[in-house]
Each structure stands twice: as structure tokens, then as C-alpha cells.
Design a protein around this motif. Structure first.
Motif: not given
Length: 325
Positions: A72-74, A69, A3
Motif C-alpha cells: 500500500h505504501d510503496y 502496508t 517515508g
């Protein structure tokens, strides 16, 4: 992905409401796009792979799980897909790797964008046309002459097949704030200009190009994106190009004139060189769609813009110390 890498190009002080993911952020256009969005208050996440550096995310775009990923993460609002193998002669020699990046990675990103409701902007090329009947509008039939053009055309088709709400932006040969002169086919002419009277140099004077500053393309990408996340009719194919038609020989002469250097050693060559990928003679783009929508910008004049780009590479090395600081 940790993160702590989220603030790739922006400090964690005031989180902007709009987020953009830029692939190929280590390249000439990708760097310009990141800078343009960041200067306009966007949260910018830039990715690279082999040339990834601090403050950029390292992501293999051929790894579907990694791409999934990443999105999805950002949670970007916009993806600007600049990553590509853009050198026609390299595509001819390393076709499988080029197709994987230009086509298959594009399809993966388009699928993820569609599934996440992200506005997807794919950067394509004027080389999707054969150059026999310019200027070309967005609805004209493509007919690429080389593998590079075919791979980018297939990337367009994959984009619009998997993400019907996406935009495709076709652009010509680019130059800009390069990290080394060979980074652009335009600025790569600079060493030949500097040879002066020491040695004559032949340069193509057959193919007509429209050299365009990457900073102008970046501004169009931002304007398209800002409108696209508000207006879903902003979709399909768009063209952007500078308006000055120049051969490589004419570009080199313009560079010499800009820096008061001799150009008599530059010899125009009026036949296409053998042994390289076939290029279109004149793939001029009609850019009226962007202009009618108010999403274009006035292109920088070549002579002034190329001076901005090349002054750090003058013989006086002291000038270079400030170029990227």
C-alpha cells in the motif's frame, strides 16, 4: 515504515515512473534483480529480513499486515518475489519454516498484488520436475521428488490461484556475483578446486544441471515485467535456463581450467550421495515460450561467467577490495 526509506536503491532526484518491489533483495538473485531494474531506470524497493541492511527495507513476509502496508505504501507496478528457502537439505530439516516462506508468504503477496493491480512475478525452480523425461515444457506435469520442489510447486499454485494475471518463472541452479563462495551451490565448489594435489575430492557426476548466471535471470525478470505491465496476456508459467549441461564435477573442472589450476585431484562420483534430499537426475527446461515472445536473453557461457564471479576470491586478497565497490 518511515517515508524517508522510500528511496531504497535510488536517489530522490528524478522519480522514475515505474516502481518495482523485490523481495529477498539480500540474496544472490534478489541483488541481481535490484541492480538490473535500477540500471534500466526503475524505482527499486528491495526488502530483506534477517540479513536486511541499510538502504533496504526490513519486512517479515510472514506478517500479513506488514506485507499489506508495504504494498500500500510503496504502490509498486511490479513485485518480483525472489525470497525463498532454496536449499533442499535445509527444507528437509526445517520444513515448517520453509513452507511458511515458500508457500504462505507467497500466497499473501499474490493476494495483495491481485488486489492492487500489480504485476506479480514469482521465481520458481526446475525441481518441480522429477528429471526422468527431459526437457520439460511449461505444460508438462510437475512431479517433484523432494520437499523443496513440492513447496515451490505449491507456491506456484498459490500464486496463480490468488493472482491469475501473475507470471511464474522457473529457473535452474544459479550462480553469480556472490558475497561469499558458499552462497551458491555452484561457487561453493571453488574451495575444492583450490585444494589442488593436496587432497583428492569426490564430486557428483551423476546429476545433470544447467548452471545459470543470476544476472541473466534478472534481465529476463525485467523484460517479463516491462512487457507484463503493458500486455496482460503475459501470464502463467515461463522457463529460463542456460544451455550448458554440467555435473558438479564438470563445473569444478571448468573452474580449474578457467584459472589454469590442476584438476587431477577432482574425482567423479557416479552415484547420488546418501543422506541428502533426492534431486532430479536431469530437469532440463524447454525455454521456447520466452524465446518466441522475444523475452529471453542469450545466457552467458559458463567458463567466462564463472571467471567473473570467482576472481575476487583468488588467493591474492587485494583483488577482493574492489569487488563490491
Amino acid at each position: 515504515m518511515p517515508g524517508s526509506q522510500f528511496s531504497v536503491l535510488q536517489e530522490d532526484v528524478c522519480v522514475p515512473s515505474r516502481r518495482v518491489l523485490v523481495t529477498g533483495a539480500t540474496g544472490l538473485l534478489g541483488r541481481a534483480v535490484c541492480r538490473e531494474f535500477q540500471n534500466s531506470g526503475w524505482w527499486v524497493v528491495g526488502t530483506g529480513y534477517r540479513r536486511a541492511r541499510p538502504r533496504l527495507l526490513r519486512c517479515d513476509l510472514l506478517d500479513e499486515d506488514a506485507v499489506r502496508t508495504l504494498v500500500h505504501d510503496y504502490k509498486p507496478d511490479v513485485i518480483v518475489h525472489c525470497a525463498a528457502e532454496r536449499r533442499p537439505d535445509v527444507v528437509e530439516r526445517h520444513t515448517e519454516a520453509a513452507v511458511n516462506l515458500n508457500v504462505h508468504a507467497t500466497a499473501t503477496l499474490a493476494k495483495e498484488a491481485a488486489g492492487s493491480g500489480v504485476f506479480f512475478l514469482y521465481i520458481s525452480t526446475d525441481y518441480v520436475f522429477d528429471g526422468r523425461n527431459p526437457p520439460y515444457g511449461e505444460d508438462d506435469s510437475p512431479n517433484p521428488l523432494n520437499l523443496y520442489g513440492r513447496s515451490k510447486l505449491e507456491g506456484e499454485r498459490e500464486t496463480l490461484r490468488h493472482c491469475p494475471g501473475a507470471a511464474v518463472l522457473r529457473v535452474p541452479v544459479l550462480y553469480g556475483e556472490v558475497e561469499f563462495v558458499a552462497e551458491s551451490a555452484v561457487t561453493a565448489l571453488w574451495p575444492r578446486v583450490q585444494e589442488g594435489a593436496a587432497e583428492s575430492c569426490t564430486l557428483d557426476h551423476c546429476l545433470q544441471r544447467f548452471p545459470t548466471d543470476a544476472r541473466d535471470v534478472a534481465a529476463v525478470c525485467r523484460k517479463l515485467s516491462e512487457r507484463g505491465i503493458q500486455d496482460r496476456s503475459i501470464r502463467g508459467i515461463f522457463h529460463f535456463s542456460a544451455k550448458e549441461r554440467m555435473s558438479k564435477y564438470e563445473m569444478a573442472v571448468a573452474m580449474a581450467q578457467a584459472f589454469n589450476l590442476p584438476s587431477s585431484h577432482l574425482i567423479p562420483l557416479t552415484e547420488q550421495p546418501a543422506g541428502s534430499a533426492v534431486r532430479p537426475v536431469n530437469s532440463e527446461l524447454n525455454c521456447s515460450r520466452l524465446e518466441l515472445l522475444g523475452l529471453s536473453v542469450e545466457p552467458r557461457p559458463f567458463r567466462a561467467a564463472i571467471t567473473d564471479c570467482l576472481w575476487p576470491f583468488l588467493p591474492d586478497k587485494r583483488w577482493r577490495q574492489t569487488v563490491f565497490h
